[in-house]
Motif scaffolding. Structure first.
Motif, mmCIF file in Angstrom:
data_model
loop_
_atom_site.group_PDB
_atom_site.id
_atom_site.type_symbol
_atom_site.label_atom_id
_atom_site.label_comp_id
_atom_site.label_asym_id
_atom_site.label_seq_id
_atom_site.Cartn_x
_atom_site.Cartn_y
_atom_site.Cartn_z
ATOM 1 N N ALA A 55 -5.532 -6.179 -1.068
ATOM 2 C CA ALA A 55 -4.731 -4.959 -0.914
ATOM 3 C C ALA A 55 -4.640 -4.547 0.552
ATOM 4 N N HIS A 56 -5.721 -4.712 1.287
ATOM 5 C CA HIS A 56 -5.710 -4.357 2.715
ATOM 6 C C HIS A 56 -4.747 -5.260 3.486
ATOM 7 N N ILE A 57 -4.803 -6.536 3.223
ATOM 8 C CA ILE A 57 -3.883 -7.474 3.897
ATOM 9 C C ILE A 57 -2.438 -7.113 3.574
ATOM 10 N N LEU A 58 -2.146 -6.869 2.304
ATOM 11 C CA LEU A 58 -0.782 -6.537 1.893
ATOM 12 C C LEU A 58 -0.334 -5.183 2.430
ATOM 13 N N ALA A 59 -1.247 -4.227 2.505
ATOM 14 C CA ALA A 59 -0.910 -2.913 3.068
ATOM 15 C C ALA A 59 -0.570 -3.031 4.545
ATOM 16 N N ARG A 60 -1.277 -3.891 5.259
ATOM 17 C CA ARG A 60 -0.972 -4.103 6.681
ATOM 18 C C ARG A 60 0.396 -4.755 6.858
ATOM 19 N N GLN A 61 0.888 -5.408 5.829
ATOM 20 C CA GLN A 61 2.225 -6.006 5.866
ATOM 21 C C GLN A 61 3.305 -5.010 5.449
ATOM 22 N N GLY A 62 2.890 -3.785 5.087
ATOM 23 C CA GLY A 62 3.854 -2.736 4.782
ATOM 24 C C GLY A 62 4.101 -2.441 3.316
ATOM 25 N N HIS A 63 3.333 -3.024 2.430
ATOM 26 C CA HIS A 63 3.532 -2.753 1.000
ATOM 27 C C HIS A 63 3.058 -1.345 0.646
ATOM 28 N N ARG A 64 3.760 -0.709 -0.272
ATOM 29 C CA ARG A 64 3.473 0.665 -0.688
ATOM 30 C C ARG A 64 2.240 0.728 -1.592
ATOM 31 N N PRO A 65 1.510 1.859 -1.543
ATOM 32 C CA PRO A 65 0.304 2.009 -2.372
ATOM 33 C C PRO A 65 0.543 1.843 -3.866
ATOM 34 N N ASP A 66 1.661 2.364 -4.395
ATOM 35 C CA ASP A 66 1.899 2.229 -5.830
ATOM 36 C C ASP A 66 2.086 0.759 -6.225
ATOM 37 N N TRP A 67 2.752 -0.012 -5.369
ATOM 38 C CA TRP A 67 2.920 -1.431 -5.630
ATOM 39 C C TRP A 67 1.577 -2.145 -5.513
ATOM 40 N N LEU A 68 0.773 -1.781 -4.505
ATOM 41 C CA LEU A 68 -0.550 -2.397 -4.333
ATOM 42 C C LEU A 68 -1.410 -2.199 -5.573
ATOM 43 N N ASP A 84 -3.847 3.891 3.639
ATOM 44 C CA ASP A 84 -4.087 4.818 4.770
ATOM 45 C C ASP A 84 -4.915 4.162 5.853
ATOM 46 N N VAL A 85 -5.973 3.462 5.463
ATOM 47 C CA VAL A 85 -6.825 2.761 6.430
ATOM 48 C C VAL A 85 -6.029 1.685 7.157
ATOM 49 N N ALA A 86 -5.183 0.967 6.429
ATOM 50 C CA ALA A 86 -4.382 -0.101 7.033
ATOM 51 C C ALA A 86 -3.355 0.460 8.022
ATOM 52 N N ALA A 87 -2.864 1.653 7.744
ATOM 53 C CA ALA A 87 -1.864 2.264 8.624
ATOM 54 C C ALA A 87 -2.461 2.806 9.914
ATOM 55 N N HIS A 88 -3.766 3.085 9.896
ATOM 56 C CA HIS A 88 -4.460 3.639 11.073
ATOM 57 C C HIS A 88 -5.693 2.801 11.395
#
Length: 89
Positions: A55-68, A84-88
C-alpha cells in the motif's frame, strides 16, 4: 530473497529509526508497521506486513486511499494513514 512471515518483528540497526507507521489492522492491536523492510537490519523495530508495504509503494505512485483499501484488503483508516505518510515523506 525470502520475506519474513506476517506479523514478524523485523530487525533495525541500533540508533536508527526505520520507516514505519502505527496502525491497527485486522487483529485490533495497534503496532508499528514497517514501510520498507530492506531499510532495516539489526535490533527489532517494527512488524512487517506485506499489505502495508504494498500500500505504501502504491500510495507513493499516487493511488487513492479508498482504492488502496479495496486492493490490499487493509482497513480504510489504515489505507488513509499510509497514503498520508506517503504524501509527506
Amino acid at each position: 530473497m525470502r520475506l519474513p512471515g506476517n506479523l514478524t518483528p523485523a530487525p533495525c540497526p541500533p540508533g536508527r529509526i526505520c520507516p514505519s507507521v502505527r496502525l491497527t489492522l485486522d487483529d485490533g492491536v495497534e503496532r508499528a508497521y514497517l514501510l520498507d523492510l530492506l531499510a532495516c537490519t539489526g535490533t527489532r523495530c517494527g512488524t512487517y506486513e506485506p499489505r502495508v508495504h504494498l500500500a505504501h509503494i502504491l500510495a507513493r505512485q499516487g493511488h487513492r486511499p479508498d482504492w488502496l483499501a479495496e486492493f490490499t484488503g487493509l482497513p480504510p483508516t489504515a489505507a488513509r494513514c499510509i497514503a498520508d505518510v506517503a504524501a509527506h515523506p
